[in-house]
Design a protein around this motif. Sequence first.
Motif, PDB file in Angstrom:
ATOM      1  N   PRO A 241       0.625  16.058   8.776  1.00  0.00           N
ATOM      2  CA  PRO A 241      -0.562  15.708   9.562  1.00  0.00           C
ATOM      3  C   PRO A 241      -1.585  16.842   9.574  1.00  0.00           C
ATOM      4  N   ILE A 242      -2.829  16.497   9.369  1.00  0.00           N
ATOM      5  CA  ILE A 242      -3.941  17.435   9.477  1.00  0.00           C
ATOM      6  C   ILE A 242      -4.559  17.316  10.867  1.00  0.00           C
ATOM      7  N   THR A 243      -4.752  16.082  11.294  1.00  0.00           N
ATOM      8  CA  THR A 243      -5.170  15.747  12.661  1.00  0.00           C
ATOM      9  C   THR A 243      -4.334  14.546  13.076  1.00  0.00           C
ATOM     10  N   PRO A 244      -4.480  14.069  14.311  1.00  0.00           N
ATOM     11  CA  PRO A 244      -3.742  12.854  14.689  1.00  0.00           C
ATOM     12  C   PRO A 244      -4.102  11.637  13.839  1.00  0.00           C
ATOM     13  N   THR A 245      -5.222  11.680  13.122  1.00  0.00           N
ATOM     14  CA  THR A 245      -5.664  10.516  12.351  1.00  0.00           C
ATOM     15  C   THR A 245      -5.816  10.783  10.859  1.00  0.00           C
ATOM     16  N   LEU A 246      -5.487  11.981  10.412  1.00  0.00           N
ATOM     17  CA  LEU A 246      -5.648  12.333   9.003  1.00  0.00           C
ATOM     18  C   LEU A 246      -4.408  13.073   8.518  1.00  0.00           C
ATOM     19  N   GLU A 247      -3.975  12.801   7.291  1.00  0.00           N
ATOM     20  CA  GLU A 247      -2.786  13.456   6.754  1.00  0.00           C
ATOM     21  C   GLU A 247      -2.956  13.727   5.268  1.00  0.00           C
ATOM     22  N   ILE A 248      -2.144  14.638   4.760  1.00  0.00           N
ATOM     23  CA  ILE A 248      -2.048  14.858   3.330  1.00  0.00           C
ATOM     24  C   ILE A 248      -0.604  14.615   2.916  1.00  0.00           C
ATOM     25  N   THR A 249      -0.412  13.824   1.862  1.00  0.00           N
ATOM     26  CA  THR A 249       0.924  13.630   1.312  1.00  0.00           C
ATOM     27  C   THR A 249       1.051  14.547   0.100  1.00  0.00           C
ATOM     28  N   VAL A 250       2.111  15.331   0.088  1.00  0.00           N
ATOM     29  CA  VAL A 250       2.276  16.367  -0.927  1.00  0.00           C
ATOM     30  C   VAL A 250       3.623  16.183  -1.628  1.00  0.00           C
ATOM     31  N   PRO A 251       3.632  16.067  -2.945  1.00  0.00           N
ATOM     32  CA  PRO A 251       4.904  16.046  -3.673  1.00  0.00           C
ATOM     33  C   PRO A 251       5.637  17.372  -3.507  1.00  0.00           C
ATOM     34  N   VAL A 252       6.843  17.288  -2.997  1.00  0.00           N
ATOM     35  CA  VAL A 252       7.636  18.494  -2.763  1.00  0.00           C
ATOM     36  C   VAL A 252       8.792  18.605  -3.748  1.00  0.00           C
ATOM     37  N   ALA A 253       8.893  17.636  -4.671  1.00  0.00           N
ATOM     38  CA  ALA A 253       9.982  17.618  -5.649  1.00  0.00           C
ATOM     39  C   ALA A 253       9.565  16.734  -6.815  1.00  0.00           C
ATOM     40  N   ARG A 254      10.358  16.750  -7.886  1.00  0.00           N
ATOM     41  CA  ARG A 254      10.093  15.866  -9.018  1.00  0.00           C
ATOM     42  C   ARG A 254      11.401  15.301  -9.543  1.00  0.00           C
ATOM     43  N   SER A 255      11.333  14.063 -10.021  1.00  0.00           N
ATOM     44  CA  SER A 255      12.505  13.385 -10.549  1.00  0.00           C
ATOM     45  C   SER A 255      12.720  13.754 -12.017  1.00  0.00           C
ATOM     46  N   ILE A 256      13.993  13.879 -12.400  1.00  0.00           N
ATOM     47  CA  ILE A 256      14.354  14.114 -13.800  1.00  0.00           C
ATOM     48  C   ILE A 256      15.480  13.139 -14.152  1.00  0.00           C
ATOM     49  N   ASN A 257      15.186  12.182 -15.002  1.00  0.00           N
ATOM     50  CA  ASN A 257      16.197  11.207 -15.391  1.00  0.00           C
ATOM     51  C   ASN A 257      17.155  11.821 -16.403  1.00  0.00           C
ATOM     52  N   PRO A 258      18.482  11.672 -16.221  1.00  0.00           N
ATOM     53  CA  PRO A 258      19.445  12.315 -17.125  1.00  0.00           C
ATOM     54  C   PRO A 258      19.460  11.710 -18.520  1.00  0.00           C
TER      55      PRO A 258
END
Length: 313
Positions: A241-258
Amino acid sequence: MPKLLVERAMELMCANYVFPERAVPAAADVRRRLTEGEYDGLDEAALAEALTLRLAEHCADKHLRVRVRDARLHTTVDPAEADAVYREHLRVTNHGIARVERLDGNIGCLDLRGITMAGLGGRAIAAAMELVSQTEALIIDLRRNRGGSPDGAIFWTSYFFPDGETHLNSIESGAGTSLRQYWSVAYLPGERYLDRPVYVLTSDRTFSAGEELSYNLQSHGRATLIGETTRGGAHPTDRFPITPTLEITVPVARSINPITGTNWEGTGVVPDIAVPADQAFPTAYRLALDHVQTTTTSPAIRDEALAAAAVLG
């Protein structure tokens, strides 16, 4: 006001993005534009759109975005309260399971609009799989699936493998400092769905964990994907959350298919049979009916399949 919001958004991105080498130059460009007055006078919705477009130019990451928070799900910036609201949303939406049906010809159909967390929605998943467990082919409709939980995708996928010995996915986090492997679940409530065809329906709106379910099954040769190339978001995210009405979604990981050594970020999951999304169901149903007609040992089911195929034309 825009200065404070932009600075906070860039701080959150730089502190959490799984690709810091992309975050730093992106933030520098946004801050330069802020100084030049590019974001002056924008309300939150317009600011969110402008920042998302700028970050996309630098990072080409569909999970990295600034947006006005969904008031139905996020009424507070307190993480515990936000989590409680999200859990309630999962409960009242039946954990993303919109429809479970036995179609004529003894073909199962699951309409999944989201991927629930396994710890919360495992019973619902098990119940759905029990209801289709005796069918002779299965259609999984993900055309309106916008994603959800990686562990939920693993739980769903596990029903289509015989044991806990299938490596389905890995998730790298901490800018490469941590790697977690995800394997099929060794114990599942109810029967597994084995040795029968599975058809997965996709559209250009299928996203995130919905794409993971598709990609896991396709890469292991366990399903035929029918429809459109999916939207292309493979990076697990957190909401900040940036404010009660605004947010940023941030990739914190990445998928690796075997199997492939990569993922579907930016490219989407490409179907095995490409048709417009509205033609995906009849295409899959026709293939499933053909399978049943040639393999069923039940005269009654064969008659059902023949009649259903005649209706399809």
